[in-house]
Design a protein around this motif. Structure first.
Motif, short mmCIF file in Angstrom:
data_model
loop_
_atom_site.label_atom_id
_atom_site.label_comp_id
_atom_site.label_asym_id
_atom_site.label_seq_id
_atom_site.Cartn_x
_atom_site.Cartn_y
_atom_site.Cartn_z
N LYS A 44 0.84 -1.20 0.00
CA LYS A 44 0.00 0.00 0.00
C LYS A 44 0.87 1.25 0.00
CE LYS A 44 -3.63 2.25 2.71
NZ LYS A 44 -4.47 2.16 3.93
N TRP A 45 1.96 1.21 0.78
CA TRP A 45 2.86 2.37 0.85
C TRP A 45 3.51 2.67 -0.49
CZ3 TRP A 45 6.05 1.01 5.86
CH2 TRP A 45 5.22 1.14 6.98
N ILE A 46 4.08 1.64 -1.13
CA ILE A 46 4.87 1.89 -2.33
C ILE A 46 4.00 2.23 -3.54
CG2 ILE A 46 6.76 0.43 -1.55
CD1 ILE A 46 5.81 -1.75 -3.41
N LYS A 47 2.70 2.03 -3.43
CA LYS A 47 1.81 2.38 -4.54
C LYS A 47 1.24 3.79 -4.38
CE LYS A 47 0.72 -2.36 -5.83
NZ LYS A 47 -0.30 -3.42 -5.94
N ARG A 48 1.62 4.45 -3.28
CA ARG A 48 1.22 5.84 -3.12
C ARG A 48 2.04 6.72 -4.06
NH1 ARG A 48 0.88 7.79 3.02
NH2 ARG A 48 0.32 9.66 1.82
N PRO A 49 1.49 7.83 -4.53
CA PRO A 49 2.24 8.69 -5.47
C PRO A 49 3.31 9.54 -4.80
CG PRO A 49 0.08 9.63 -5.04
CD PRO A 49 0.10 8.29 -4.35
N TYR A 50 3.27 9.66 -3.47
CA TYR A 50 4.25 10.50 -2.79
C TYR A 50 4.46 9.97 -1.37
CZ TYR A 50 -0.07 12.39 -0.80
OH TYR A 50 -1.28 12.50 -0.18
N GLY A 51 5.48 10.52 -0.71
CA GLY A 51 5.78 10.12 0.67
C GLY A 51 7.20 9.58 0.77
N ASP A 95 12.61 15.12 -13.68
CA ASP A 95 11.18 14.79 -13.70
C ASP A 95 10.91 13.38 -13.16
OD1 ASP A 95 8.44 15.04 -14.22
OD2 ASP A 95 8.67 14.17 -16.22
N PRO A 96 11.39 13.08 -11.93
CA PRO A 96 11.19 11.72 -11.40
C PRO A 96 9.81 11.54 -10.76
CG PRO A 96 12.40 13.02 -9.80
CD PRO A 96 12.15 13.93 -11.00
N ASP A 97 9.31 10.34 -10.82
CA ASP A 97 8.12 9.95 -10.05
C ASP A 97 8.53 9.27 -8.75
OD1 ASP A 97 5.94 10.68 -11.93
OD2 ASP A 97 6.95 9.22 -13.22
N VAL A 98 9.55 8.40 -8.88
CA VAL A 98 10.04 7.64 -7.72
C VAL A 98 11.55 7.81 -7.65
CG1 VAL A 98 10.19 5.37 -6.62
CG2 VAL A 98 8.20 5.95 -8.03
N MET A 99 12.06 8.06 -6.43
CA MET A 99 13.51 8.21 -6.23
C MET A 99 13.96 7.28 -5.12
SD MET A 99 14.22 12.30 -6.56
CE MET A 99 13.17 12.75 -5.20
N LEU A 100 15.05 6.59 -5.37
CA LEU A 100 15.70 5.80 -4.33
C LEU A 100 17.02 6.47 -3.98
CD1 LEU A 100 16.10 1.94 -4.12
CD2 LEU A 100 18.02 3.43 -3.63
N VAL A 101 17.17 6.85 -2.73
CA VAL A 101 18.41 7.46 -2.24
C VAL A 101 19.07 6.43 -1.33
CG1 VAL A 101 19.44 9.41 -1.04
CG2 VAL A 101 17.31 9.73 -2.34
N GLY A 102 20.26 5.98 -1.73
CA GLY A 102 20.89 4.86 -1.04
C GLY A 102 20.98 4.99 0.46
N ALA A 147 9.42 14.38 -0.97
CA ALA A 147 8.27 13.53 -0.64
C ALA A 147 7.01 14.36 -0.43
CB ALA A 147 8.58 12.72 0.60
N MET A 148 7.18 15.61 -0.01
CA MET A 148 6.04 16.49 0.23
C MET A 148 5.53 17.14 -1.05
SD MET A 148 7.46 18.37 3.68
CE MET A 148 6.12 19.55 3.72
N THR A 149 6.32 17.09 -2.11
CA THR A 149 5.94 17.78 -3.35
C THR A 149 5.66 16.82 -4.50
OG1 THR A 149 8.30 18.05 -3.88
CG2 THR A 149 7.20 19.87 -2.74
N GLY A 150 5.12 15.64 -4.15
CA GLY A 150 4.63 14.75 -5.20
C GLY A 150 5.56 13.68 -5.66
N ILE A 160 8.81 15.87 9.33
CA ILE A 160 8.71 14.42 9.45
C ILE A 160 7.25 13.99 9.43
CG2 ILE A 160 9.29 12.42 10.87
CD1 ILE A 160 11.56 14.07 12.08
N ALA A 161 6.43 14.67 10.22
CA ALA A 161 5.02 14.28 10.34
C ALA A 161 4.28 14.38 9.02
CB ALA A 161 4.34 15.16 11.40
N SER A 162 4.65 15.34 8.18
CA SER A 162 3.92 15.55 6.94
C SER A 162 4.47 14.76 5.76
CB SER A 162 3.92 17.04 6.59
OG SER A 162 5.25 17.51 6.46
N SER A 163 5.60 14.07 5.94
CA SER A 163 6.21 13.39 4.79
C SER A 163 6.46 11.90 4.99
CB SER A 163 7.55 14.05 4.44
OG SER A 163 8.47 13.91 5.51
N LEU A 164 6.72 11.49 6.22
CA LEU A 164 7.13 10.10 6.45
C LEU A 164 5.93 9.17 6.42
CD1 LEU A 164 9.54 8.29 7.03
CD2 LEU A 164 9.26 8.76 9.47
N THR A 165 5.90 8.29 5.44
CA THR A 165 4.79 7.34 5.28
C THR A 165 4.94 6.15 6.22
OG1 THR A 165 4.50 7.93 2.96
CG2 THR A 165 3.65 5.79 3.66
N GLY A 166 6.13 5.60 6.34
CA GLY A 166 6.33 4.44 7.19
C GLY A 166 7.78 4.02 7.26
N VAL A 167 8.06 3.14 8.22
CA VAL A 167 9.42 2.66 8.45
C VAL A 167 9.40 1.14 8.55
CG1 VAL A 167 11.45 2.76 9.93
CG2 VAL A 167 9.99 4.78 9.70
#
Length: 569
Positions: free
Chosen positions: A314-321, A389-396, A411-414, A443-450
């Protein structure tokens, strides 16, 4: 290194001198001929016996008899002997050719083998280790041993580089495709056998470690290092040179660390070998990471429970976060992230990564290697990626405050951002971010989960057996022992290389928004854990570990080693 090389030369001269004295006593050679052979052997880096034969001062048969008499072993005419083909084929052909050794017969727990070099302890030790038998040797001519191997395997003598199919020319990133010269061939066989052995046994890492008088090799299986074959110290220089050539490293540099890469293929598997060379007091230590380029990634294979997997999907299918994966080095974080990217990869999404290093190449995903020397850090790369123009970013990895803040604002901007963080458990992610200086509202407005995770070895299905919890030592789990209803152990069999384990799986804890809000209250760790469990917003990693013990997936020993001691100790 120079002093060690002189020591090896003195040892070779001493052994050669003993052989020469024996041949002189037999009237085969003169003192002058021995002196010349000693000089020639040093110049050509060969055995004195080989120099005597090459110069025509003695026959191979005369040298063999002198060596056999010195070692107190018998001589066997292999041409007249009956070969046990099934016994010989129990060992890799490249190993037998490399050591010029031929298994002849087995009597109970004793294996008899013929060798052209009765002082070849490395070859005898490798036969002993592979067969689990006591090994005795007889002396035979090298020509006869190689001819016997030709008859058994039906190939011409010489190194068998064709065993490992070569990659197409366009994919050969290093000089590995260059045929070795005559001087390189023994080193090529040693390296080829080490790589083949490690890869066939499923090793993730190969260590080649020079000591004062021997070269130790170790293979990492399922997270733990195990002893590999020992090599004579005299072979190390040529083995190191061969690996450096394959990895496109500077063979003249021995004072600084170097990193390289070898593209290789074994039994149809395309492998990416990452080579690291590091100077030590006895020479350059070699570490090789084995990455299977044909490996596939799937969320179902990670080891998450069904509820955990549903939440993560559910988390990874969200468009942002922002999604964080935590755990120590070697806990499988990269595999989890790659599996997530593979799950959501599609033509509609632009997925980009910043990694250090790139462990696997993912089709359809743009991956970038961090290069601090060139000025490409996570911070610089992340700023530039936002213009791609990324949709998904992985930062090591989240290494500094600026990188974390840019990732959070992304994560807060889409954008959907995935990264890793070093904490002991999922509940520790929020305090860690606060400690780094991140504002609580960000943190509260951007972090989806850990997600926090560890890796444990999986019991071999062929030899695992059920035992009582007491026999398995569940008392070492403390309060967690009450949750263990059953326990299993691995007896060890051929399928698991006598280890009792085969493969690894993850043990996870997943913390969603409700738990993150709780973590922001500032309670002490123990109070925080108690409240999280009471409100059912967090299943501790140790609880899932107890479940995997009870269902026979892993053992108490593995949980104590990888999970329990860190999480609850």
């Amino acid at each position: 290194m120079a002093s060690k090389r002189r020591s090896d030369d003195r040892l070779a001269l001493k052994v050669g001198g003993l052989l020469g004295e024996t041949l002189m006593a037999d009237g085969v050679i003169t003192s002058a001929q021995l002196d010349r052979a000693l000089r020639e052997s040093k110049a050509h880096r060969e055995l004195v016996g080989q120099a005597l034969v090459r110069l025509g001062f003695a026959s191979s048969d005369q040298v063999l008899r002198a060596l056999a008499r010195q070692a107190g072993v018998d001589i066997l005419d292999i041409d007249a002997a009956q070969l046990d083909v099934d016994l010989i084929r129990r060992f890799p052909e490249s190993l037998l050719r490399m050591h010029k050794i031929l298994p002849l017969s087995q009597d109970g727990h004793t294996l008899t083998a013929a060798t052209a070099d009765v002082g070849n302890l490395a070859g005898v030790d490798e036969l002993r280790r592979r067969s689990k038998l006591f090994v005795t040797v007889v002396a035979s001519e090298e020509r006869q041993i190689l001819a016997a191997l030709d008859r058994v395997y039906g190939q011409a003598a010489g190194p068998r580089d064709a065993e490992a199919p070569r990659l197409p020319a366009a994919e050969r990133a290093r000089p590995a495709a260059v045929e070795p010269t005559e001087d390189e061939r023994p080193a090529m066989l040693v390296v080829d056998e080490l790589l083949r052995k490690a890869i066939q046994e499923g090793a993730s890492d190969i260590h080649i470690e020079p000591h004062e008088d021997v070269v130790v090799t170790r293979f990492r299986h399922d997270g733990l290092l195990h002893a590999g074959p020992r090599l004579p110290r005299s072979t190390f220089s040529s083995v190191l040179t061969r690996i450096k050539i394959l990895a496109d490293l500077n063979i003249a540099e021995n004072r600084l660390p170097q990193d390289g890469r070898i593209l290789h293929e074994v039994d149809g598997r395309r492998l990416d070998l990452r080579v690291s060379v590091f100077p030590t007091i006895h020479g350059e230590n070699i570490a090789v990471r084995v990455l299977d380029k044909s490996r596939s990634f799937g969320l179902e294979t990670l080891g998450m429970s069904a509820p955990q997997l549903a939440v993560f999907r559910k988390w990874i299918k969200r468009p942002y976060g922002l999604i964080l994966v935590t755990g120590p080095t070697g806990s499988g974080k990269t595999t989890t992230l790659y599996s997530a990217l593979n799950e959501i990869n599609s033509i509609e999404k632009n997925i980009v990564t910043l990694e250090d290093p790139i462990e696997y190449e993912l089709a359809g995903i743009r991956q970038t290697q961090i290069n601090p020397r060139a000025g490409l850090t996570f911070l610089v790369g992340l700023r530039a990626l936002l213009r791609q123009d990324p949709d998904v970013m992985l930062v090591g990895e989240m290494r500094d405050l600026e990188t974390v803040e840019i990732a959070i604002r992304s994560a807060m901007t889409g954008h959907l951002v995935l990264s890793t963080l070093h904490t002991n458990d999922a509940l520790g992610a929020m305090p860690r971010l606060l400690d780094m200086g991140v504002a609580p509202y960000l943190i509260a407005s951007s972090l989806t989960g850990v997600i926090a995770q560890r890796l444990v070895r999986v019991l071999c299905p062929e030899c695992k057996k059920k035992v009582s919890p007491e026999e398995a030592g569940v008392h070492r789990l403390g309060d967690l022992a009450r949750q263990v209803s059953a326990a299993f152990v691995g007896k060890g069999c051929t399928a698991c290389n006598r280890s009792g384990y085969r493969g690894r799986t993850g043990i996870f804890e997943v913390l969603g928004p409700e738990g993150l809000n709780l973590a922001a209250t500032g309670n002490d760790p123990e109070t925080l854990k108690r409240k999280a469990i009471e409100k059912c917003v967090w299943m501790p990693m140790a609880d899932q570990a107890a479940e995997k013990i009870s269902t026979g997936i892993t053992t108490v020993d593995e949980v104590v080693r990888s999970v329990f001691s860190e999480v609850n100790g």
